[in-house]
Design an enzyme around this catalytic site. Structure first.
Site, short mmCIF file in Angstrom:
data_model
loop_
_atom_site.label_atom_id
_atom_site.label_comp_id
_atom_site.label_asym_id
_atom_site.label_seq_id
_atom_site.Cartn_x
_atom_site.Cartn_y
_atom_site.Cartn_z
N LYS A 1 0.84 -1.21 0.00
CA LYS A 1 0.00 0.00 0.00
C LYS A 1 0.87 1.25 0.00
O LYS A 1 0.66 2.17 -0.80
CB LYS A 1 -0.91 0.01 1.24
CG LYS A 1 -1.60 1.34 1.46
CD LYS A 1 -2.49 1.33 2.67
CE LYS A 1 -1.86 1.82 3.94
NZ LYS A 1 -1.57 3.25 4.01
N ASN A 2 1.84 1.29 0.90
CA ASN A 2 2.61 2.53 1.04
C ASN A 2 3.60 2.76 -0.11
O ASN A 2 4.21 3.82 -0.18
CB ASN A 2 3.35 2.54 2.38
CG ASN A 2 2.39 2.77 3.53
OD1 ASN A 2 1.21 3.07 3.32
ND2 ASN A 2 2.88 2.61 4.75
N ARG B 1 -8.76 -0.54 3.97
CA ARG B 1 -7.87 0.50 3.42
C ARG B 1 -6.51 -0.08 3.10
O ARG B 1 -5.84 0.39 2.19
CB ARG B 1 -7.67 1.62 4.45
CG ARG B 1 -8.82 2.57 4.59
CD ARG B 1 -8.39 3.77 5.41
NE ARG B 1 -7.01 4.08 5.12
CZ ARG B 1 -6.07 4.37 6.02
NH1 ARG B 1 -6.37 4.42 7.29
NH2 ARG B 1 -4.83 4.61 5.66
N ARG C 1 -5.15 10.63 3.88
CA ARG C 1 -4.17 11.70 3.97
C ARG C 1 -3.01 11.51 2.99
O ARG C 1 -2.36 12.49 2.62
CB ARG C 1 -3.67 11.88 5.40
CG ARG C 1 -3.21 10.63 6.07
CD ARG C 1 -2.70 10.91 7.44
NE ARG C 1 -1.71 11.95 7.41
CZ ARG C 1 -1.86 13.18 7.90
NH1 ARG C 1 -2.96 13.51 8.49
NH2 ARG C 1 -0.91 14.05 7.83
N CYS D 1 -5.20 12.72 12.46
CA CYS D 1 -5.90 11.46 12.27
C CYS D 1 -5.84 10.66 13.56
O CYS D 1 -5.32 11.15 14.57
CB CYS D 1 -5.34 10.68 11.09
SG CYS D 1 -3.79 9.89 11.44
N ILE E 1 7.28 7.22 16.97
CA ILE E 1 6.95 7.92 15.71
C ILE E 1 5.67 8.75 15.84
O ILE E 1 5.64 9.92 15.47
CB ILE E 1 6.80 6.91 14.54
CG1 ILE E 1 8.00 5.97 14.46
CG2 ILE E 1 6.55 7.65 13.22
CD1 ILE E 1 9.29 6.57 13.99
N ARG F 1 0.14 14.55 12.72
CA ARG F 1 0.68 14.35 11.38
C ARG F 1 0.68 15.62 10.52
O ARG F 1 0.03 15.67 9.47
CB ARG F 1 -0.05 13.21 10.68
CG ARG F 1 -0.03 11.95 11.51
CD ARG F 1 -0.68 10.80 10.84
NE ARG F 1 0.16 10.21 9.81
CZ ARG F 1 -0.19 9.15 9.10
NH1 ARG F 1 -1.36 8.59 9.29
NH2 ARG F 1 0.63 8.65 8.20
N ASP G 1 4.18 0.67 11.98
CA ASP G 1 3.01 0.00 11.40
C ASP G 1 2.88 -1.46 11.83
O ASP G 1 1.90 -2.12 11.48
CB ASP G 1 3.06 0.09 9.86
CG ASP G 1 2.70 1.49 9.37
OD1 ASP G 1 2.31 2.35 10.18
OD2 ASP G 1 2.82 1.73 8.14
C1 UD1 Z 1 4.14 6.90 6.28
C2 UD1 Z 1 3.27 5.71 6.08
C3 UD1 Z 1 2.67 5.23 7.40
C4 UD1 Z 1 3.78 5.00 8.42
C5 UD1 Z 1 4.66 6.23 8.54
C6 UD1 Z 1 5.88 6.01 9.43
C7 UD1 Z 1 2.43 6.05 3.84
C8 UD1 Z 1 1.26 6.34 2.96
N1 UD1 Z 1 2.20 6.05 5.15
O1 UD1 Z 1 3.32 7.96 6.76
O2 UD1 Z 1 1.96 4.02 7.17
O3 UD1 Z 1 3.19 4.75 9.68
O4 UD1 Z 1 5.17 6.59 7.23
O5 UD1 Z 1 6.61 4.93 9.00
O6 UD1 Z 1 3.53 5.78 3.37
N2 UD1 Z 1 6.07 14.73 10.62
C9 UD1 Z 1 6.12 16.06 10.92
N3 UD1 Z 1 6.06 16.96 9.90
C10 UD1 Z 1 5.98 16.58 8.59
C11 UD1 Z 1 5.93 15.20 8.29
C12 UD1 Z 1 5.98 14.30 9.32
O7 UD1 Z 1 6.19 16.44 12.09
O8 UD1 Z 1 5.94 17.44 7.72
C13 UD1 Z 1 6.09 13.73 11.70
C14 UD1 Z 1 4.82 12.90 11.78
O9 UD1 Z 1 3.80 13.57 12.50
C15 UD1 Z 1 5.32 11.66 12.47
C16 UD1 Z 1 6.74 11.50 11.91
O10 UD1 Z 1 7.11 12.79 11.43
O11 UD1 Z 1 5.39 11.88 13.85
C17 UD1 Z 1 6.89 10.50 10.80
O12 UD1 Z 1 5.90 10.73 9.82
P1 UD1 Z 1 6.08 10.35 8.29
O13 UD1 Z 1 7.29 9.47 8.11
O14 UD1 Z 1 6.00 11.58 7.47
O15 UD1 Z 1 4.79 9.47 8.02
P2 UD1 Z 1 3.85 9.46 6.75
O16 UD1 Z 1 4.66 9.68 5.52
O17 UD1 Z 1 2.67 10.34 7.00
#
Ligand code: UD1
Length: 424
Positions: free
Chosen positions: A22-23, A398, A93, A117, A328, A122, A306
């Protein structure tokens, strides 16, 4: 509304095939917006999130058709839209992954700002900061992020926090920027590498994929390509846990064991026997109850957040106390309260959970709060005595393809039924 009804206690046996990740497929689909033309994407799982992404692409002018069961043709010829509306972004998202592709390919992106969420706030501040560094003008109006990228040029983007989506968005924007971009503290997740390899197949010049520093030299144009998505390491990890929890003996096909190193290490610590032969993972559990073990979620190659909820189920029947530290996401322990309804002894203190193993779980009615929490509760139902009903399973659809069919093939007693009792 639907629910899954599980009669626990069956030992799982047999072979299961893992679907595309999925990711990985979501950013890969978004990347088709970078260059107009026809793409064929293979190993695409049938998931609600994939349908949502197809709808997002559709609104942006792309036409998607299934070539066969898991092969999707995406035609972005003439697709000129650049706006991803609230209704779709609020559903998923990951729609925000079109930001980088639109900035790179269309030089303009208007994307609804995703809200918080179930698992945390996030924010996307790091995505936006990265785009600004690449020369984009980033504005906000009426809940929408408006990115103008006429002067996209290479830059050093240092992420203060490792971000999967942020790295993917910057990667997509940078491949068509003028000059060189360096992404520091880049996410090393296999899904980022998969996207990078697709971009390379399109003619992008990228080095350092899978390391914390990625170099991108912008090119003038890209060529559409065909790409096969990597297997879903979280689905594979979930089936490994299912095999262990039920004291089963299963074979997992089409997984990539090298993406599962941290998970396999922990499951072995719990007492599982896991081996690989000709690309097939064999997993069994001879101990009556798993041994206790601790995990700390970390960016790849650390233990994946995850998989946190799923291993908590295993800890809940372990011989001893285990500690989960979630680093995380700030709110990713909602499944603990539902696990308690099945008799688990879980105490949550901030970002940590202390799980004292009990002899057995007892079936009960529980409610899924997010995607991986649903998986955790289904796993709990598989090893609990009696009947477990998991409601709100739209979350599971999902991210897991045909989960009840795959578990059923392995001998689980699991059925999808209408759920009259739960309001959405
Ligand atoms: C992706 C995965 C999700 C997984 C996560 C962490 C997809 C579609 N989803 O989510 O399944 O759980 O990686 O492995 O690939 N953060 C900030 N600011 C930002 C971006 C992130 O503070 O601009 C924080 C987030 O709130 C979180 C951490 O960084 O605490 C990691 O998030 P991130 O790696 O960006 O996760 P996603 O890409 O949303």
């Amino acid at each position: 509304m639907e629910k899954l009804v599980i009669e626990g206690g069956e030992r799982l046996r047999g072979t299961v095939g893992i679907s595309g990740a999925k990711n990985a497929v979501l950013p890969v689909l978004a990347a088709t917006l970078l260059q107009q033309g026809v793409y064929e994407i293979g190993n695409v799982p049938h998931l609600k999130d994939v349908i949502t992404m197809i709808n997002v692409l559709g609104l942006l002018g792309a036409k998607s058709t299934w070539v066969d069961e898991h092969r999707l043709k995406v035609d972005t010829t003439g697709a000129e839209g650049f706006e991803a509306p609230y209704d779709l972004v609020k559903e998923m998202r990951a729609s925000v992954l079109v930001l980088g592709a639109l900035a790179g390919g269309r030089k303009r992106a208007v994307v609804s700002y995703p809200g918080g969420c179930a698992i945390g706030e996030r924010p996307i501040n790091l995505h936006l900061k990265g785009l600004s560094l690449l020369g984009c003008e980033v504005g906000m109006h009426e809940g929408y992020v408006d990115v103008r990228a006429e002067n996209l040029c290479g830059a050093k983007v240092h992420f203060e926090k490792s971000t999967v989506g942020g790295t993917e968005n910057i990667l997509m924007a940078a491949v068509l920027a003028k000059g060189e971009t360096v992404i520091e503290n880049a996410a090393m997740e296999p899904e980022v590498v998969d996207l990078g390899e697709m971009l390379q197949a399109m003619g992008a010049r990228i080095e350092g994929l899978g390391t914390p520093v990625i170099f991108i030299r912008g090119v003038e144009g890209l060529t559409p390509c065909n790409h096969d998505v990597i297997p879903d390491r979280i689905e594979a990890g979930t089936f490994l846990v299912a095999g262990g929890l039920t004291r089963g003996n299963i074979a997992i096909e089409n997984a990539n064991p090298s993406h599962l190193t941290a998970v396999i290490e922990k499951l072995r610590e719990a007492g599982m026997e896991i081996s690989e032969e000709n690309g097939v993972l064999h997993a069994s559990m001879s101990r009556k109850r798993p041994a206790a073990f601790d995990i700390r979620t970390l960016p790849y190659p650390g233990f994946p957040t995850d998989m946190q909820a799923q291993v908590m189920t295993m800890m809940s029947i372990a011989t001893g106390a285990s500690v989960v530290t979630e680093t995380i996401f700030e709110n990713r322990m909602m499944h603990a309260a539902e696990l308690r309804r099945l008799g688990a002894d879980v105490m949550v203190v901030g970002k940590q959970a202390i799980v004292r193993g009990v002899k057995a779980l007892q079936g009960a009615k529980v409610m899924a709060t997010d995607l991986r929490a649903s998986a955790c509760l289904i796993l709990a139902g598989l090893c609990a005595y009696g009947t477990t009903e998991v409601s709100r399973i739209y979350h599971i659809d999902r991210g897991y393809e045909a989960i009840e069919k795959k578990l059923g093939q392995l001998g689980a007693k699991i059925e999808r039924k209408k759920d009259e009792g739960v309001a959405p």
